[in-house]
Design a protein around this motif. Sequence first.
Motif, mmCIF file in Angstrom:
data_model
loop_
_atom_site.group_PDB
_atom_site.id
_atom_site.type_symbol
_atom_site.label_atom_id
_atom_site.label_comp_id
_atom_site.label_asym_id
_atom_site.label_seq_id
_atom_site.Cartn_x
_atom_site.Cartn_y
_atom_site.Cartn_z
ATOM 1 N N UNK A 143 -13.842 -36.105 6.421
ATOM 2 C CA UNK A 143 -12.416 -35.694 6.331
ATOM 3 C C UNK A 143 -12.222 -34.653 5.242
ATOM 4 N N UNK A 144 -12.927 -34.796 4.111
ATOM 5 C CA UNK A 144 -12.825 -33.788 3.057
ATOM 6 C C UNK A 144 -13.180 -32.401 3.601
ATOM 7 N N UNK A 145 -14.296 -32.331 4.337
ATOM 8 C CA UNK A 145 -14.754 -31.034 4.853
ATOM 9 C C UNK A 145 -13.778 -30.496 5.892
ATOM 10 N N UNK A 146 -13.259 -31.376 6.753
ATOM 11 C CA UNK A 146 -12.304 -30.930 7.783
ATOM 12 C C UNK A 146 -11.055 -30.349 7.116
ATOM 13 N N UNK A 147 -10.628 -30.958 5.996
ATOM 14 C CA UNK A 147 -9.458 -30.429 5.275
ATOM 15 C C UNK A 147 -9.767 -29.047 4.704
ATOM 16 N N UNK A 148 -10.939 -28.899 4.079
ATOM 17 C CA UNK A 148 -11.314 -27.596 3.515
ATOM 18 C C UNK A 148 -11.342 -26.529 4.617
ATOM 19 N N UNK A 149 -11.868 -26.890 5.769
ATOM 20 C CA UNK A 149 -11.924 -25.933 6.885
ATOM 21 C C UNK A 149 -10.521 -25.636 7.417
ATOM 22 N N UNK A 150 -9.641 -26.654 7.400
ATOM 23 C CA UNK A 150 -8.262 -26.447 7.873
ATOM 24 C C UNK A 150 -7.535 -25.447 6.979
ATOM 25 N N UNK A 151 -7.854 -25.459 5.677
ATOM 26 C CA UNK A 151 -7.201 -24.505 4.761
ATOM 27 C C UNK A 151 -7.493 -23.059 5.179
ATOM 28 N N UNK A 343 -13.120 -42.045 -3.334
ATOM 29 C CA UNK A 343 -14.079 -41.672 -2.289
ATOM 30 C C UNK A 343 -13.681 -40.379 -1.582
ATOM 31 N N UNK A 344 -12.391 -40.053 -1.590
ATOM 32 C CA UNK A 344 -11.907 -38.800 -0.984
ATOM 33 C C UNK A 344 -11.844 -37.755 -2.086
ATOM 34 N N UNK A 345 -12.481 -36.604 -1.848
ATOM 35 C CA UNK A 345 -12.667 -35.640 -2.945
ATOM 36 C C UNK A 345 -11.931 -34.323 -2.733
ATOM 37 N N UNK A 346 -11.285 -34.133 -1.601
ATOM 38 C CA UNK A 346 -10.641 -32.843 -1.321
ATOM 39 C C UNK A 346 -9.571 -32.551 -2.372
ATOM 40 N N UNK A 347 -9.379 -31.286 -2.723
ATOM 41 C CA UNK A 347 -8.405 -30.947 -3.766
ATOM 42 C C UNK A 347 -6.989 -31.388 -3.382
#
Length: 353
Positions: A143-151, A343-347
Amino acid sequence: MKRLEQLQAVLVARDLDGFLVNNLTNIYYLTGFSGSNATIFVEPDAVTFFTDSRYTLAAKDILHPVIRFIETRLELAEVENLVRDRGLKRIGFEPTVPYHYYQELANRLSAQELVAEANLVEDLRIIKDEFEIAVIQEACKISDQAFMDALEFIKLGQTELEIANFLDFRMRELGASGLSFDSIVASGPNSAMPHAHPGQRQLQSGDSLTLDFGCVFNHYVSDMTRTIYLDHVSDEQAALHQLVLDANQAVIDQAQAGMLLTDFDQAARSLIDQAGYGPAFSHSIGHGMGLEVHEEPFFRAGSEARLQSGMVVTDEPGIYLDGKYGLRIEDDLWIKEGGCQVLTKAPKELIII
Ligand SMILES: [Mn+2]
């Protein structure tokens, strides 16, 4: 077998001669079997597993040798025979079974005492072992990576549905087997609804955009929320973002094994109350998660329960201004002695795109 042995110890403590498990998530937790039809009957010194012919090979592949296997579509007839043969008297069942199923059980076991036992397995699932934590961590990474890609993907003019589709597809590309729940993508005034459904509204300059989503990885889930802003923010949006971020961080700073669930909630709520937005934080601080996205512990008002080492719980304060906009920030926390690990690391600081 360790989890089945733990359950058997609970049966002995509760003076049950047998316990019928129908909840498929509980059956996966106890045996490792996943399929659409299975029942297990647990006795203090034996375990019997029932499924139909579609799953015979899968079940035989994974079931521990001491678990007795019976292929049938009429498991309650088999349970009736087994209970009679072994002279069992006090039988527990999960109160979540359908009413017609309970009626058949009661008819077949009319000579036995039937006891509705809520949460026997769910209470074991509350504490995650290291393997479970590692799998949840993988789900959170996706989910962290999907959020970064969504940005990178999100642009003015896109619809909420387009963004939801992007997140869903990206999480599957990154290795998820599915979604923990239908992704929430709520823009502008829609973000004032904590559980808005994504629709055809197009992103506009000045919108808040709340993304609440998670995936399933190897049966375990992630659940995270980030709120971002399109083009520019008002002073009020920036101040409220900082307030919700501070509330989220206050929970992280204070969470540890032994803390009252109500104090975990208060750590965030007291800050939002003091700022005058108490009524706009209209839901509880979070929930347990693991095999299911909402599971014990639940942060009910008046609860006297405490956090325990090995729990995974969400920390998701929000503020919702009816008719204007809303925002929420959600992390998944692994509770330990003396602290917690995020556990969730997205900014999650103020992001304007
Ligand atoms: Mn949540």
